[in-house]
Design a protein around this motif. Structure first.
Motif, PDB file in Angstrom:
ATOM      1  N   CYS A 193     -10.973  10.414  -7.107  1.00  0.00           N
ATOM      2  CA  CYS A 193     -12.002  10.220  -6.082  1.00  0.00           C
ATOM      3  C   CYS A 193     -12.884   9.000  -6.356  1.00  0.00           C
ATOM      4  N   GLN A 236      -7.971   5.912  -1.533  1.00  0.00           N
ATOM      5  CA  GLN A 236      -8.720   6.502  -0.426  1.00  0.00           C
ATOM      6  C   GLN A 236      -8.206   7.921  -0.227  1.00  0.00           C
ATOM      7  N   GLU A 249      -3.124  -0.486  -3.418  1.00  0.00           N
ATOM      8  CA  GLU A 249      -3.941   0.420  -2.619  1.00  0.00           C
ATOM      9  C   GLU A 249      -3.152   1.700  -2.347  1.00  0.00           C
ATOM     10  N   ARG A 302       0.865  -1.181   0.000  1.00  0.00           N
ATOM     11  CA  ARG A 302       0.000   0.000   0.000  1.00  0.00           C
ATOM     12  C   ARG A 302       0.900   1.229   0.000  1.00  0.00           C
ATOM     13  N   VAL A 361      -3.392   5.578  -0.201  1.00  0.00           N
ATOM     14  CA  VAL A 361      -4.036   6.560   0.664  1.00  0.00           C
ATOM     15  C   VAL A 361      -3.439   7.919   0.326  1.00  0.00           C
TER      16      VAL A 361
END
Length: 1014
Positions: free
Chosen positions: A662, A668, A624, A601, A626
Motif C-alpha cells: 500500500c 496502485q 508500474e 505496466r 495496478v
C-alpha cells in the motif's frame, strides 16, 4: 536495453548460476531475456541434470528429452549465456551487487572451438568404461559425450581411463579426428568472474541403496534403482526401450516398486520425504505397462504422496485404466531364487500376516540427499545450512539464503519435482532482477540481425531434414528410406538425417547445410510442431531465411507412435507426410512481422499473498503495477491463518506485506473492484474495472496480466459440520487455539480428506495433512494429556515437513488409516461425539469419544467463472486455472502475456505461493523489460471486395477481433488477431485467408496426398 550513453552503475549486470539442470536453465533464460549476462557453472561435461536421464514425464507422457532439448538449444544459442562445464566455484568475495567469483575449470583435452561433435573419435576409441549416464547398465568410451544430445557436444577425454594417459600409447582419437581437435596439452584453467548476484542450483545426490543390504541392490542383478529403470524404459537407453532384466535379458512380467528407499528412514538413510518417488513410480509402472501390456506392476508404499495438481487423478488412472496394484506395506527383505533370478519379497499385510511374494524384477524408488561436500560448498558461498544440510531459508523468503545476493533454487533448496524446480528457477531470476534492476542491459551483447537472402532466390530450393528422434521414430520408420525418397521430390536440393534434430549439434549442422546449399525453404520431418516449430524457425532465421519459409512433417506423433506395430506402413506414411510438407513448402512465401510498443505496466488480479508478492516483484524493478482485489481488505484467505507448520507468524508477515504494498509508489491498489471487460494482446492490454462501492468505471492499459485470484476453504457437508458446535475445520481450530477458545479437551479426533480425493474433487488439497499435524502439536503443547486421533488415507507431509510427522508420533498422537469406501462414522451424543472407524491392524471396528472433531477441509477454487469468460482463460474441472505446460511453463498461461500464481493455479502452501508469485513476476518481466514486441505474422486477412458483411466471422471469433467497419465490410486488426483461423474456415464467401495457411498452400498438401489416387 543497452544504452551506450548511460553511466555504468555500481552494481554488476551479470548473474552467476551454479548448476545446469532444468531449474538453472529456466533462471538463465529469464535473466538473459530481461537484459542480464549469465555465466552458468556446471561440474559435469554437459548441462541437463537429472531430467535428461528420464524417459517420459507425467501426466502427459511426453518424451523428457523432447521437452528439455529445445530449452537446452535456447540456452546454447543465447549470446548472453556463457556455459562453463567441468567447472566449480572455489571462492566468492565481495557483496551483493559486486561479487568476485573464482572458478576452476578442469581440462577437457578436446578443443571446443575445433570439435564438431561428429563422434568419430568416440567410435574409434578402444577403451570402454562403465557409463555413469546409463547408470552402469552399459559402457561408454574413454573419450565421450555425456549423452547423445549433450550441450555442449564437445567430446571430453576421461584422463583416468584413457590408454594414452595411463600407458603413453594409443592416440586413436587424435589419429581419426578430422578437425585436429584433440588437445593433449590442455590444462586446468582459473576464471575470475564479476557478478551482481549468485544463484545456487547444483541439484542433489541420489541415495545409494547398497546401504540397505536387505533389499539386495548390488547383490541381485534384477534389483535396479528407479533411475536405472528410467534408462531401461528410454528409447535411447541401453535396451532401446524394451523392458528387460539386466541379469539375463529376459522380459519381466511381475515388477515390484519399493518406495521410500533412502527416505523417511531415521536409521538407515534420511528422515525427510523426497517428494517425487511415489509419482515417478506410478509413471514408470504406467509406461512399463504401455511398453508391454503383460507386465503386472505392484507398488509397495507407506503413504502415496500424490500431492501435486492432478496427481491423484494420475494415480486413479493408474489403478483404474492400467490395473496397477498399490500395496501398503514395508518390505523387510528381498531374496533371490538362484535358479530363476526371480526375487522373493517378504512383507506384512494390513492385518499383520507375513507374506512371501515372487517377482521377476524389483525397482527401488530411491530418494535424494545433499552432496557429500555440502558443508564445504556452503562455506565457499558463505551460506548457512539447516539441520539436514539443505540451505537455510525463511518460510516467507523461500529462495533467499542467509547471504544477501545469493539465492537458491530447485532440489538443492529442498526435495521437489520438475514443475516446482522450473517455477523456482524463474523465482530466483526475479529476485536477482530486483536486486540488479539498475544494471539491466549493461553487460549484455546485442547481436546484429542476419542479412536476409536476396529476393532473387525466390525459386524454391528445399532442404529436408529427417529426424531419428533417438529411436522414437527410427525404431518404426525407415528413416534412411524416407530421406532417400525426399531427394526425388520437386525442388528438393538436399535431404539428410539427424539423430536428434532439436539438439545443439544438429542445429549447427542444419545451419551449415542451409548456407552451403543456398536452401530457401526448409522441411523438418520429426515430432510435433507444437513443441519444436519455434526452435527450427529461429535456426533458419539465423541463416537469413525468412522463418515462415518452414514446414514440419510430424512423423512421430502422427506416425511412428500410432503405427508402431506396422513399420512398413509407417514408413510409407512418413513418405506421404514428407511429400505433403515439401509440396506446401514450395508454395510458402515470405511473411513480415509487425513490431509494437510495450506498455510497461502490470495488472494483477487478486490481492492475496501471491498477488501482493507478484506486485512487489514487478514494482521493486521499477514497473508500474495496478493491483485489483474484489474484497475490501487485501490478504485473501491468509487473513484467517495463524502460523505455519514451522511456527512462523502469518498475521505479522501479512500486516507487513500489506503495508509494503500500500505504501509502494509504483503500486496502485484497487479494492472492492471487479473486472468487467478485457481486450488487447500481449504488451498492449486494456482492462475495464468497476472500482469501489460506487462502481466507478476505469480503463487500465497494461502490458501483462498476473492471475492471483486465490482459493477458499471447502465448507463441509459431512460429519455433522454446521449441526454440532464441537465439529470444526482446521482453520477454525487454529483460530480458536490462538484465541484460547478451545477449552481443555480430553480427546480430539481429526478426519482427513474432507472435500478432497472424492468424485467431486478427485485431487489432494495439499495443505490438510500439515495443518492437522501443526494443530495437533499445538494442542499437545498446550495440554500434553489430550489424546489425539488422526484418521487419514495417506499422510502427505512431503519434503522436510516429514520432521513434524515424526515429532507428532513421538508426542503420542495416534494415526489410523481408512479406505475411501469405509470412511469414519460420526454420531452425536450427550457425552460427546462418537467416531467409529476400522483399525486395519486389529481388523476390528473402534469407537472413540471426541470432545472436539476437526475436519481437514480441502481447498476449492475461487469462483472465477465470469473472470475466465471475460479473459478467455482455461480452467480445469475443479475450477483452477490451467497453465500453458504442466512441466516447463508452470506459471505461463496459454494466452501470451498472462501469467498465473498462487492457489489460483492449485492448492499450495504459503511459501509455495510466494515462490510462484516471484516466478510470475519474473516471467512477466521478460515482456515488460522490452520496449517493443514482435507480433506473429500468422494473421487473418479480409478480401473486402468479396465480403458480404454476413457477420459469421464476428460471431465465430473467440477473441472478438473482426468488426464491421465504416465501409460496411469486415475488418481484422492484425495486432489483435491470434491466428486461430476460425474466421477463415467459417467464411462462406472465402473472403478471409489466414497467412501461412492460405488456401493454395492447404490444397497443395491435399493434392500431394492424393497423388496417384485421383
Amino acid at each position: 536495453m543497452n544504452d551506450k550513453g548511460k553511466t555504468k552503475p555500481e552494481k554488476s549486470g551479470t548473474v552467476i548460476i551454479v548448476g545446469g539442470g532444468v531449474g538453472a536453465m529456466q533462471a538463465s533464460l529469464d535473466l538473459a531475456d530481461c537484459g542480464f549476462k549469465v555465466h552458468m557453472i556446471q561440474k559435469d561435461s554437459a548441462i541437463g541434470g537429472t531430467m535428461v536421464m528420464l524417459d517420459k514425464t507425467f501426466p502427459t507422457g511426453d518424451c523428457s528429452m523432447c521437452m528439455i532439448s529445445p530449452k537446452m538449444v535456447e540456452v546454447g544459442r543465447n549470446p548472453n549465456i556463457d556455459i562453463h562445464v567441468l567447472a566449480e566455484v572455489v571462492s566468492v568475495e565481495g557483496e551483493a551487487g559486486n561479487f568476485t567469483v573464482t572458478v576452476k575449470q578442469a581440462p577437457r583435452f578436446v578443443d571446443p572451438e575445433k570439435c564438431t561433435g561428429c563422434g568419430i573419435c568416440e567410435e574409434k576409441c578402444p577403451r570402454k568404461v562403465t557409463s555413469e549416464y546409463e547408470q552402469g547398465l552399459s559402457v561408454r568410451k574413454a573419450i565421450y559425450s555425456l549423452y547423445p544430445q549433450a550441450l555442449p557436444n564437445t567430446r571430453v577425454i576421461d584422463k583416468s581411463n584413457c590408454i594414452y594417459f595411463k600407458k603413453g600409447r594409443c592416440k586413436a582419437c587424435e589419429k581419426y579426428c578430422p578437425s585436429n581437435a584433440i588437445l593433449w596439452e590442455d590444462t586446468e584453467k582459473i576464471l575470475e568472474l564479476n557478478a551482481g548476484a549468485i544463484i545456487l542450483s547444483p541439484g542433489l545426490e541420489r541415495y545409494d541403496p547398497r546401504i540397505r543390504q536387505e533389499l539386495g541392490y548390488g547383490r541381485w542383478p534384477n534389483v535396479v534403482t528407479s533411475i536405472q529403470f528410467e534408462r531401461i524404459l528410454s528409447a535411447s537407453g541401453p535396451y532401446q526401450g524394451t523392458v528387460t532384466r539386466p541379469g539375463d535379458g529376459k522380459h519381466p512380467k511381475k515388477i515390484a516398486w519399493i518406495q521410500c528407499v533412502g527416505s523417511r528412514d531415521l536409521h538407515n538413510a534420511n528422515p525427510w520425504c523426497s517428494s517425487v518417488c511415489c509419482m515417478y513410480a506410478t509413471k514408470q509402472s504406467i509406461i512399463a505397462k504401455e511398453h508391454d501390456s503383460s507386465i503386472e506392476p505392484t507398488i509397495f508404499y507407506i503413504d502415496i504422496r500424490a500431492f501435486g495438481k492432478d496427481f491423484d487423478k494420475y494415480v486413479n488412472r493408474a489403478k483404474e485404466e492400467y490395473g496397477i496394484r498399490y500395496q501398503r506395506a514395508m518390505i523387510s527383505i528381498v531374496r533371490e531364487e538362484p535358479a530363476t533370478g526371480n526375487l522373493v519379497l517378504r512383507y506384512a499385510q494390513g492385518d499383520g500376516r507375513l507374506v512371501d511374494e515372487t517377482f521377476d524384477m524389483v525397482v527401488l524408488s530411491i530418494g535424494f540427499q545433499p552432496h557429500q561436500d555440502a558443508k564445504e560448498f556452503s562455506t565457499t558461498f558463505g551460506i548457512q545450512l539447516n539441520d539436514h544440510r539443505f540451505p537455510k531459508t525463511n518460510t516467507f523468503q523461500p529462495v533467499e539464503t542467509t547471504r544477501t545476493g545469493v539465492y537458491v533454487t530447485g532440489i538443492y533448496q529442498g526435495p521437489k519435482d520438475i514443475p516446482e524446480t522450473v517455477m523456482q528457477g524463474s523465482a530466483v531470476a526475479g529476485k536477482a532482477m530486483t536486486l540488479l534492476g539498475d544494471a539491466r542491459g549493461t553487460d549484455i551483447m546485442l547481436t546484429p540481425s542476419p542479412r536476409p537472402m536476396e529476393a532473387g532466390e525466390d525459386k524454391p530450393r528445399i532442404g529436408v531434414f529427417v529426424c531419428h528422434c533417438g529411436i522414437n521414430i527410427s525404431s518404426v520408420v525407415d528413416v534412411n528410406a524416407v530421406a532417400e525418397y525426399a531427394k526425388t521430390l520437386p525442388y528438393v536440393v538436399y535431404a539428410g538425417q539427424n539423430l536428434f534434430s532439436c539438439s545443439q549439434d544438429s542445429q549447427e549442422n542444419m545451419k551449415q547445410v542451409i548456407r552451403e546449399n543456398r536452401i530457401n525453404r526448409i522441411v523438418v520431418a520429426a515430432c510435433s510442431p507444437k513443441t519444436h516449430e519455434a526452435i527450427f524457425m529461429d535456426t533458419i532465421e539465423s541463416c537469413g531465411v525468412n522463418k515462415y519459409l518452414f514446414e514440419m512433417a510430424n512423423i512421430r506423433n502422427q506416425d511412428s507412435w500410432v503405427h508402431s506395430a506396422t513399420p512398413q506402413d509407417a514408413t510409407e506414411k512418413a513418405k506421404e507426410l514428407v511429400r505433403m510438407a515439401v509440396a506446401r513448402a514450395g508454395k510458402l512465401r515470405r511473411l513480415h512481422e509487425k513490431k509494437i510498443p510495450v506498455i510497461q505496466r502490470g495488472l494483477i488480479i487478486g490481492g492475496g499473498v501471491a498477488g501482493m508478492n507478484a506486485a512487489l516483484g514487478l514494482a521493486d524493478q521499477g514497473f508500474e503495477v495496478v493491483l485489483v482485489e474484489k474484497e475490501a481488505r487485501l490478504g485473501g484467505v491468509a487473513n484467517r491463518l495463524t502460523t505455519t507448520i514451522e511456527g512462523d507468524d502469518i498475521q505479522a508477515y501479512l500486516d507487513a506485506l500489506i503495508q509494503r504494498v500500500c505504501s509502494h509508489p509504483k503500486i496502485q491498489v484497487l479494492t472492492q473492484s471487479l473486472i468487467v471487460g478485457f481486450s488487447g494482446f500481449k504488451g498492449n492490454f486494456t482492462t475495464e474495472v468497476m472500482v469501489g462501492p460506487q462502481l466507478q468505471e476505469r480503463k487500465i492499459d497494461h502490458g501483462i496480466v498476473i492471475i492471483a485470484t486465490g482459493a477458499n476453504e471447502y465448507k463441509p457437508r459431512e460429519f455433522l459440520y454446521g449441526q454440532d458446535q464441537r465439529v470444526m475445520t482446521q482453520i477454525e481450530l487454529a483460530e480458536r487455539l490462538t484465541k484460547g477458545q478451545i477449552g481443555h479437551p480430553d480427546q480430539v479426533v481429526m478426519i482427513q480428506c474432507v472435500g478432497s480425493r472424492n468424485e467431486e474433487n478427485p485431487n489432494c488439497s495439499r495443505i490438510c495433512c500439515q495443518s492437522a499435524i501443526k494443530n495437533a502439536l499445538q494442542i499437545k503443547k498446550l495440554r500434553p494429556e489430550t489424546k489425539i486421533y488422526i484418521l487419514y488415507r495417506d499422510i502427505r507431509t512431503y519434503g522436510l515437513m516429514e520432521d513434524y510427522y515424526t515429532e507428532a508420533r513421538k508426542q503420542g498422537i495416534l494415526f489410523f488409516p481408512f479406505e475411501p469406501d469405509d470412511p469414519p462414522l460420526v454420531e452425536a451424543s450427550d457425552q460427546g461425539l462418537v467416531v467409529t472407524f476400522n483399525d486395519q491392524m486389529l481388523a476390528r471396528r473402534l469407537k472413540v469419544r471426541a470432545d472436539v472433531l476437526v475436519l481437514s477441509a480441502g481447498m476449492i477454487a475461487e469462483d472465477t467463472e465470469d473472470l475466465a469468460s471475460i479473459l478467455k482463460l482455461a480452467r480445469n474441472s475443479e475450477g483452477f486455472f490451467v497453465e500453458a505446460h504442466v512441466k516447463l511453463r508452470p506459471v505461463d498461461m496459454a494466452t501470451e502475456g498472462i501469467f498465473l500464481c498462487g492457489t489460483a493455479h492449485g492448492p499450495k502452501l504459503i511459501k509455495e505461493s510466494i515462490s510462484q508469485a516471484l516466478a510470475a513476476a519474473s516471467r512477466a518481466t521478460t515482456l515488460l523489460s522490452q520496449e517493443q514486441l514482435t507480433l506473429s505474422a500468422v494473421t487473418a486477412q479480409v478480401d473486402q471486395d468479396r465480403c458480404a458483411a454476413c457477420l459469421i466471422c464476428v460471431r465465430s471469433c473467440p477473441y472478438n477481433v473482426p468488426r464491421i467497419n465504416e465501409q460496411g465490410v469486415s475488418e481484422i486488426d492484425i495486432a489483435l488477431c491470434h491466428g486461430c483461423g476460425i474466421c477463415a474456415s467459417e467464411c462462406p464467401a472465402k473472403a478471409i485467408e489466414l497467412s501461412w495457411y492460405e488456401d493454395e498452400q492447404i490444397m497443395t498438401k491435399i493434392d500431394a496426398l492424393l497423388e496417384g489416387v485421383l
